[in-house]
Design an enzyme around this catalytic site. Structure first.
Site, short mmCIF file in Angstrom:
data_model
loop_
_atom_site.label_atom_id
_atom_site.label_comp_id
_atom_site.label_asym_id
_atom_site.label_seq_id
_atom_site.Cartn_x
_atom_site.Cartn_y
_atom_site.Cartn_z
N LYS A 121 0.84 -1.20 0.00
CA LYS A 121 0.00 0.00 0.00
C LYS A 121 0.87 1.24 0.00
CE LYS A 121 -3.87 2.13 2.52
NZ LYS A 121 -4.76 2.02 3.70
N SER A 158 -10.04 -0.05 6.88
CA SER A 158 -9.40 0.07 5.57
C SER A 158 -8.76 -1.19 5.00
CB SER A 158 -8.36 1.19 5.59
OG SER A 158 -9.00 2.44 5.64
N SER A 216 -9.47 2.14 2.58
CA SER A 216 -8.53 2.87 1.73
C SER A 216 -7.44 1.98 1.14
CB SER A 216 -7.87 3.99 2.54
OG SER A 216 -7.09 3.46 3.60
#
Length: 476
Positions: free
Chosen positions: A84, A183, A159
């Site tokens: 990420k 997330s 996210s």
């Protein structure tokens, strides 16, 4: 060894580790399979930003030579991962999903990245995230809006959007994400992947975050045992994280292979009287009934009188992120996602007494949740009350509360409460909608009971496996 195109399938982490050890596959095979899948699907799904193809292939060749000579750097020798783009990676661009960070190149790895490398993993590329991880949707000005592999017209959730997409679309065996309000669990549920937010501090986080009391780091995987292996590797204290917990006293992976003890299960069809999509409610109910029949559990259906801690979460989230990022980005507001820019502006409405009151309310809510586990070993509920919505939206059309400072929290009422409390919470696939969309079931455990959550999830996975299901775009 010449690559056989028939072998260019995507193994799980454990399959790849075993295959590389016994010679059935090589790091080069697995990296080639990843790059092939990214080439085929990334332009549609927007999972990856930067992909380090040449470097990854070079590393894979070296690691292949080492494995063929019987040398292994660690349990993840030669396995490619997506990272990420919130995690600091030394010498590799970390945009944090923001146009303001396009030239940001850290000089130091985050602890989770260092441990991944020390275990022999290959960093294949950086996966998409919403701007500074601010929303549970998958909108992005940097990467393009993340799209669900099961239906690219729909959101993947966020996210950790790119990390979940990359795993579900078989671009990598596993990826790393972070979770400050859901997330990893939100995109895990929408994309049909397994995602555990461990107890707060289980996997160390760094750099410091203004919402450190909410923020967790962890993997997104296809199977429970893959996640357990990665928690074995990534957990433990680090001097960079003052909240980091002591090293585990047992192997999470080994725990998954132990017989499940008799458990007291609390089942909540909903929380805070939130309406749940009937399709989701039916799938979760069927999964819980299946557990009750086949596993050594006593299930009690609960209606909890907890008060929704949304205002507490919103104050901590907006007050922390808005003030911290607002000061740093005051001259770059025009480059920001409009929703995040609005969050920064709204942070001016919060004051210190209000923030401290939210900290106190956090403790009070956590006390309620922790007390429940005096009577129950685990808590089950839907991960989300809704199915995926448009990939270009931040909330379902017409959903109440879209004008709030944290609009995504209105449709994630089952995830952020357990960031407030720091409990381990996993989302695992438990069924599909009639249109073929995955549905997630959330398993919440007491603080520090990460092993019990993983063991239970592994038992359910053995009962109702999900990894054999593929998004249609992978079978066309």
């Amino acid at each position: 060894m010449k690559t056989d195109q028939k072998q260019l399938h995507m193994p799980t982490v454990i399959e790849a580790a075993a295959g590389i050890r016994d010679g059935r596959m090589t790091p080069l095979h697995v990296v080639e399979a990843s790059l092939s899948s990214i080439k085929a699907h990334n332009s549609t799904l927007n999972a990856f930003g930067d992909v380090y193809a040449d470097t990854a292939l070079e590393q894979a060749r070296t690691l292949t030579e080492e494995s063929e000579a019987g040398l292994y750097r660690g349990p993840l020798h030669g396995i490619p991962f997506g990272i990420k783009d919130l995690f600091s990676t030394a010498g590799l661009r970390t945009t944090k999903g923001s146009l303001t960070g396009l030239d940001n190149v850290p000089v130091q790895d985050a602890p989770i990245i260092r441990r991944l490398k020390e275990a022999g993993a290959i960093i294949l590329g950086k996966t998409a995230t919403t701007e500074f991880g601010w929303t549970g949707a998958s909108t992005s000005r940097v990467f393009g809006n993340g799209r669900n592999p099961w239906n690219p017209q729909l959101t993947s959730g966020g996210s950790s959007s790119g990390s979940a997409i990359a795993v579900a679309a078989r671009m990598v065996p596993a990826s790393l994400g972070s979770d400050g309000g859901g997330s990893v669990r939100i995109p895990g549920a929408f994309c049909g992947a397994f995602a555990l937010k461990g107890s707060l501090g289980r996997i160390p986080t760094w750099p410091w975050s203004a919402t450190e009391m909410l923020s967790h780091a962890g993997p997104i995987t296809r199977t429970v045992r893959d996640s357990a292996l990665l928690f074995d590797i990534l957990s433990g204290p680090d001097p960079l994280d003052h909240q980091a917990l002591p090293a585990p006293t047992e192997s999470y992976l080994a725990r998954c292979d132990q017989p499940l003890r008799a458990l007291r299960i609390g089942y909540c069809p909903t929380l805070f009287e939130t309406p749940v999509d009937p399709v989701i409610a039916s799938a979760v109910e069927a999964a819980v009934q299946n557990m009750a029949r086949a596993l050594p559990v006593k299930v009690t259906t609960l209606t909890l009188d907890w008060q929704d801690p949304l205002s507490t979460f919103e104050t901590l989230w907006v007050g922390g992120r808005g003030v911290a990022y607002g000061k740093a980005l005051v001259n770059q507001m025009d480059l920001l996602d409009p929703g995040f820019a609005d969050l920064i502006k709204r942070s001016a409405e919060y004051d210190l007494p209000g923030y401290l009151s939210a900290v106190q309310q956090r403790a009070a809510f956590a006390n309620q949740v922790h007390a429940l586990f005096d009577d129950f070993d685990l808590l089950l509920m839907p991960t989300l009350p809704i199915l995926p919505f448009s990939a270009d939206g931040v909330a379902p059309e017409g959903y109440v509360g879209q004008d709030g400072a944290v609009p995504w929290a209105r449709w994630t009422p089952f995830t952020y409460p357990f960031n407030i409390t720091g409990n381990p919470a996993a989302s695992m696939p438990c069924g599909f909608s009639p249109s073929g969309l995955p549905i997630g079931l959330q398993v919440v455990g007491p603080r520090f009971a990460d092993a019990e959550v993983l063991q239970f999830c592994a038992a359910f996975e053995a009962l109702a496996p999900w990894d054999q299901h593929l998004p249609r775009l992978l079978t066309q």
